[in-house]
Scaffold this active site. Structure first.
Site, PDB file in Angstrom:
ATOM      1  N   ASP B  22       0.846  -1.194   0.000  1.00  0.00           N
ATOM      2  CA  ASP B  22       0.000   0.000   0.000  1.00  0.00           C
ATOM      3  C   ASP B  22       0.878   1.239   0.000  1.00  0.00           C
ATOM      4  OD1 ASP B  22      -2.269  -1.508   0.158  1.00  0.00           O
ATOM      5  OD2 ASP B  22      -2.892  -0.810   2.140  1.00  0.00           O
ATOM      6  N   LYS B  79      -8.213   0.627  -5.175  1.00  0.00           N
ATOM      7  CA  LYS B  79      -9.419   0.049  -4.571  1.00  0.00           C
ATOM      8  C   LYS B  79     -10.675   0.777  -5.009  1.00  0.00           C
ATOM      9  CE  LYS B  79      -7.075  -1.184  -0.214  1.00  0.00           C
ATOM     10  NZ  LYS B  79      -7.025  -2.650  -0.260  1.00  0.00           N
ATOM     11  N   GLY B 151      -5.692  -2.772   8.655  1.00  0.00           N
ATOM     12  CA  GLY B 151      -5.347  -1.611   9.456  1.00  0.00           C
ATOM     13  C   GLY B 151      -5.086  -1.905  10.919  1.00  0.00           C
ATOM     14  N   GLY B 212      -3.062  -7.288   8.163  1.00  0.00           N
ATOM     15  CA  GLY B 212      -2.334  -7.437   9.416  1.00  0.00           C
ATOM     16  C   GLY B 212      -0.910  -7.952   9.287  1.00  0.00           C
TER      17      GLY B 212
END
Lengths: 184, 290
Positions: B22, B79, B151, B212
């Site tokens: 990301d 996204k 997140g 995660g």
């Protein structure tokens, strides 16, 4: 025949299956100790050349593999693998450790990365390859061979007049993916 | 369209054994490419910040995505909201390499996903189990990832999803052929895809881990459990030394079986993202879109 498949990133499983289907024994090259197994042919699969090149350097594989390629070990390379072999990367944009002028620099051709654009530019076609007709060819965010730098380079297939597969001494290189379709 | 589907599955095959990171700026995208990312996910806010900010979370500004496309040569993903056909069309129009129809953004449709078979551009979708994965593939997804709990920096959900998917795949393989009809009903999945899993022992598309992953050990764990590569969301640019951590995770995915190397890669990476325990949060993103 024993084929070492560079397996640091990309479609290495497909490349290994491609060679096993032709009766070869294959093993994965992920680190330096894997080279002790010895090979009759080195296969460089598709993937991202920036990633594969960086991992080759980080893992200490780059110099020993370069010595083997320069020493005449047969090499079979597709897409990212072809980029790793090219004498010149004819690539607009910035230059740095992951986007150098060349990696192995072993094959006298110039290649341009992502020459047909982004994923929407990916395509399949059928054409002549090494004396065979109607051969399926899959181009995924493919590079193009923009220049042939030695008269000894044999052209095995073309698209729009430009070579898409070449043979030179111990090296066969493709801009497309024979490992995704029929045997080549 | 069958050709396009195949080409789009093929691109995912080229990403295997890699790390998709990301990024929110061209500068971060360059750091990711130099660290060995096989693709980047362009978004305005990483999931940890989306979670912290609350409110409705939407597709990123196309100008921001184009800036990232110009900065790197690796594939660029972005996204769109679940069920948001128009956002997906916009991303296709700017020639994104892969669309993530993602539960990290606020769903636009709380029942249906996009009919991805109608698009030329490829889609990756999240799945928590085999049925969910096969439903998304039936709709045209050409790559699957676990949903994790984005997140959080907590890998527990990604582990749960990957383990569940793999054990369901093993179960489908073990069935008699005449039991596949009932299995398709139980999984609420298309029969032809259940048959594919029965015959091949895997999904018909590439399967990555997401959600995660914060350390080289997390990445190695997901590879051990059957992931073919990993997405790292907040874990890199929410940590102390993003370039070093990113490079270490890339190497961990390639040599996940080499514990000595993993030990070395895990040294002196600086602070990992602080994270939140997945069971201490209020907004459960993995529940979005089944």
């Amino acid at each position: 025949m024993k084929v070492g498949v560079l397996s640091v990133q990309g479609a290495f499983a497909e490349m290994a299956a491609h060679w096993r289907a032709q009766g070869a024994e294959t093993f994965e090259i992920r680190q330096l100790s894997d080279l002790d197994r010895g090979m009759d042919l080195l296969a460089l699969p598709g993937g991202e050349s920036t990633v594969q090149g960086k991992l080759l350097k980080d893992l200490g594989l780059f110099d020993p593999l370069k010595a083997k390629i320069d020493g005449g070990l047969p090499v079979y390379a597709t897409c990212a693998g072809l980029i790793l072999l090219a004498e010149k990367i004819d690539d607009p944009g910035r230059r740095d450790d992951t986007r150098p002028e060349k990696w192995f620099g072993a094959l006298p051709v110039a290649v341009r990365r992502n020459a047909y654009g982004r994923q929407l530019g990916s395509f399949t076609m059928r054409g002549d390859f090494d004396g065979k007709h109607d051969f399926p060819m899959t181009f995924i965010r493919a590079p193009a061979i923009t220049d042939v730098l030695s008269p000894d380079v044999e052209v095995l297939s073309t698209f729009d007049g430009a070579p898409t597969a070449v043979r030179w001494r111990n090296i066969t290189g493709f801009t497309w993916h024979p490992e995704l379709n029929a045997m080549a | 369209m069958a050709d396009r589907q195949e080409l789009n599955r093929n691109l995912a095959q080229m990403l295997k054994g890699g790390v998709i990171m990301d990024v929110t700026t061209p500068e971060q995208a360059k750091i990711a490419e130099q660290a060995g990312a096989c693709a980047v996910m362009a978004l305005e806010r990483i999931p940890a910040d989306i979670r912290a900010a609350g409110g409705v979370s939407r597709m990123s500004d196309p100008a921001m995505i184009k800036g990232i496309q110009a900065a790197v040569s690796i594939p660029v993903m972005a996204k769109c909201r679940i069920g948001h056909i128009a956002e997906a069309r916009i991303l296709e129009a700017i020639e994104i390499d892969y669309i993530d129809e993602s539960e990290v953004l606020s769903p636009a449709d709380d029942v249906r996903h996009i009919d991805k078979n109608k698009f030329n551009v490829p889609f990756v979708c999240g799945a928590r189990d085999l049925g969910e994965a096969l439903r998304r593939i039936g709709e045209g997804a050409t790559m699957i990832r676990t949903k994790g709990e984005p997140g959080t920096g907590d890998v527990v959900q990604a582990v749960r999803h990957m383990r569940k998917m793999q054990s369901e795949i093993r179960r489908v393989v073990s069935l008699r052929e005449d039991e596949l009809y009932e299995a398709a009903k139980e999984l609420a999945a298309p029969l032809d895809l259940v048959k594919y899993v029965h015959e091949n022992g895997k999904l018909p598309v590439v399967n990555f881990a997401a959600g995660g992953v914060a350390t080289p050990a997390d990445a190695a764990l997901m590879m051990e459990l059957g992931a073919e590569g990993v997405f790292v969301g907040s874990g890199i640019f929410k940590s102390g030394d993003p370039a070093k951590r990113a490079s270490a995770i890339v190497q961990a995915v390639t040599n996940w079986q080499d514990s000595k190397l993993l030990a070395k890669l895990s040294e002196n990476l600086g602070p990992a993202m602080v994270g939140i325990n997945a069971d201490e949060i209020e907004t459960i993103m993995e529940e979005r879109g089944k």
